[in-house]
Design a protein around this motif. Structure first.
Motif, mmCIF file in Angstrom:
data_model
loop_
_atom_site.group_PDB
_atom_site.id
_atom_site.type_symbol
_atom_site.label_atom_id
_atom_site.label_comp_id
_atom_site.label_asym_id
_atom_site.label_seq_id
_atom_site.Cartn_x
_atom_site.Cartn_y
_atom_site.Cartn_z
ATOM 1 N N GLY A 66 0.750 -1.220 -0.051
ATOM 2 C CA GLY A 66 -0.016 0.023 0.043
ATOM 3 C C GLY A 66 0.996 1.284 0.060
ATOM 4 N N LEU A 67 2.040 1.404 -0.305
ATOM 5 C CA LEU A 67 2.906 2.440 -0.423
ATOM 6 C C LEU A 67 3.236 2.860 -1.810
ATOM 7 N N PRO A 68 2.776 3.941 -2.342
ATOM 8 C CA PRO A 68 2.552 4.895 -1.314
ATOM 9 C C PRO A 68 0.993 5.401 -1.279
ATOM 10 N N GLY A 69 0.119 4.404 -2.011
ATOM 11 C CA GLY A 69 -1.296 4.580 -2.233
ATOM 12 C C GLY A 69 -2.033 5.013 -1.088
ATOM 13 N N ILE A 70 -1.879 3.904 0.199
ATOM 14 C CA ILE A 70 -2.634 4.219 1.309
ATOM 15 C C ILE A 70 -2.312 5.383 2.199
ATOM 16 N N PRO A 71 -0.941 5.833 2.382
ATOM 17 C CA PRO A 71 -0.715 7.076 2.966
ATOM 18 C C PRO A 71 -1.148 8.416 2.323
ATOM 19 N N LEU A 72 -1.183 8.244 0.840
ATOM 20 C CA LEU A 72 -1.824 9.029 0.073
ATOM 21 C C LEU A 72 -3.521 9.491 0.265
ATOM 22 N N ALA A 73 -3.647 8.285 0.239
ATOM 23 C CA ALA A 73 -5.238 8.241 0.306
ATOM 24 C C ALA A 73 -5.870 9.057 1.846
ATOM 25 N N ILE A 74 -4.895 8.661 2.775
ATOM 26 C CA ILE A 74 -5.215 9.177 4.244
ATOM 27 C C ILE A 74 -4.795 10.651 4.462
ATOM 28 N N ALA A 75 -3.552 11.054 3.990
ATOM 29 C CA ALA A 75 -3.429 12.631 3.515
ATOM 30 C C ALA A 75 -4.287 13.270 2.896
ATOM 31 N N ARG A 76 -4.866 12.872 1.661
ATOM 32 C CA ARG A 76 -5.448 13.505 0.779
ATOM 33 C C ARG A 76 -7.064 12.843 0.493
ATOM 34 N N PRO A 77 -7.997 13.050 1.361
ATOM 35 C CA PRO A 77 -9.333 12.194 1.238
ATOM 36 C C PRO A 77 -9.865 12.767 -0.013
ATOM 37 N N ASP A 78 -9.542 13.624 -0.725
ATOM 38 C CA ASP A 78 -10.052 14.338 -2.047
ATOM 39 C C ASP A 78 -9.706 13.637 -3.279
ATOM 40 N N LEU A 79 -8.431 12.655 -3.033
ATOM 41 C CA LEU A 79 -8.020 11.998 -4.163
ATOM 42 C C LEU A 79 -8.622 10.480 -4.191
ATOM 43 N N GLN A 80 -8.758 10.217 -5.430
ATOM 44 C CA GLN A 80 -9.357 8.748 -5.681
ATOM 45 C C GLN A 80 -8.362 7.999 -6.169
ATOM 46 N N LEU A 81 -8.039 7.045 -5.339
ATOM 47 C CA LEU A 81 -6.814 6.271 -5.334
ATOM 48 C C LEU A 81 -7.210 4.608 -5.773
ATOM 49 N N THR A 82 -6.479 4.315 -6.832
ATOM 50 C CA THR A 82 -6.881 2.670 -7.388
ATOM 51 C C THR A 82 -5.464 2.169 -7.342
ATOM 52 N N LEU A 83 -5.655 1.067 -6.267
ATOM 53 C CA LEU A 83 -4.119 0.522 -6.075
ATOM 54 C C LEU A 83 -4.124 -0.802 -7.007
ATOM 55 N N ILE A 84 -2.977 -0.787 -7.689
ATOM 56 C CA ILE A 84 -3.188 -1.869 -8.738
ATOM 57 C C ILE A 84 -1.693 -2.869 -8.205
ATOM 58 N N GLU A 85 -2.152 -4.144 -7.915
ATOM 59 C CA GLU A 85 -1.272 -5.026 -7.476
ATOM 60 C C GLU A 85 -1.488 -6.432 -7.834
ATOM 61 N N PRO A 86 -0.430 -6.988 -8.711
ATOM 62 C CA PRO A 86 -0.434 -8.092 -9.323
ATOM 63 C C PRO A 86 -0.785 -9.437 -8.496
ATOM 64 N N LEU A 87 -0.027 -9.412 -7.319
ATOM 65 C CA LEU A 87 0.023 -10.508 -6.440
ATOM 66 C C LEU A 87 -1.337 -10.567 -5.290
ATOM 67 N N LEU A 88 -1.918 -11.943 -5.529
ATOM 68 C CA LEU A 88 -2.991 -12.135 -4.677
ATOM 69 C C LEU A 88 -3.014 -11.672 -3.304
ATOM 70 N N LYS A 89 -1.773 -12.400 -2.331
ATOM 71 C CA LYS A 89 -1.341 -12.019 -1.102
ATOM 72 C C LYS A 89 -1.517 -10.619 -0.820
ATOM 73 N N ARG A 90 -0.877 -9.698 -1.753
ATOM 74 C CA ARG A 90 -0.572 -8.435 -1.552
ATOM 75 C C ARG A 90 -2.348 -7.610 -1.697
ATOM 76 N N SER A 91 -2.762 -8.141 -2.676
ATOM 77 C CA SER A 91 -4.034 -7.447 -3.041
ATOM 78 C C SER A 91 -5.105 -7.569 -1.842
ATOM 79 N N THR A 92 -4.988 -8.955 -1.453
ATOM 80 C CA THR A 92 -5.841 -9.319 -0.276
ATOM 81 C C THR A 92 -5.711 -8.299 0.757
ATOM 82 N N TYR A 93 -4.364 -8.183 1.392
ATOM 83 C CA TYR A 93 -3.917 -7.295 2.329
ATOM 84 C C TYR A 93 -4.539 -5.886 2.215
#
Length: 198
Positions: A66-93
């Protein structure tokens, strides 16, 4: 910390705790990194928030834990974040974190950057994913014309830029700009490169 996250500091703390426990247990964060999560990872990513326009749609390519996406989403609730992650374990997390923190401005997509719809985002960001030329090939096609990729990079970014010019141009990249964010907030400011898609 409040300077970066405002009244959403508790969300940032909850994310920190999740990285230090769940993400570390699952092997997404190295054991040596746990003590340095704030400075080297969370705040280091969150200060990049100033590089994005109000209300922008931003994709985080190769989001990992979730780096940098999650900190960005927390710091800037106005942004629409799409986190793209190919690995199942990480996308589940990532989906677990989104639910736990109630981040309505986050969407998690399991897949590779190359499989995503082109020209869809105002900006694409990433951290420690690939050399600049390869990264431009994955990131720039996802950005609308006139949008930009904004990648977190290390001190050698100007050498990467020089070396990978041809690949960047081929991907439609123009007007590269290297700059730093977080000066005065972090001991080591974050280096970003912005490349516009023509």
């Amino acid at each position: 910390m409040r300077t970066v996250f405002g009244d959403r500091v508790k969300l940032a703390q909850a994310y920190h705790d999740s990285l230090a426990t769940v993400a570390a247990e699952r092997g997404f964060i190295g054991p040596k990194e746990v003590d340095r999560l704030w400075e080297r990872h969370i705040l280091n990513c969150a200060v990049a928030a100033e590089a994005f326009d109000e209300g922008a749609s931003v994709a985080d390519v190769g989001s990992g834990a979730g780096l940098p996406g999650i900190p960005l989403a927390i710091a800037r609730p106005d942004l629409q974040l799409t986190l793209i992650e190919p690995l199942l374990k990480r996308s589940t997390y990532l989906k677990e974190v989104k639910e736990q923190l109630g981040l309505d401005n986050v969407t998690v997509v399991r897949g590779r950057a190359e499989e995503q719809k082109r020209g869809r985002f105002d900006a694409v960001t990433s951290r420690a994913v690939a050399p600049l030329g390869k990264l431009a090939g994955w990131s720039l096609p996802l950005v609308r014309h006139g949008g930009a990729m904004v990648a977190m990079k290390g001190a050698s970014v100007s050498e990467e830029l020089e070396r990978d010019q041809a690949q960047i141009r081929k991907a439609g990249g123009v007007d590269a700009e290297i700059f730093q964010v977080g000066e005065g907030l972090l001991a080591q400011p974050t280096t970003l490169i912005r490349i516009v898609r023509k």
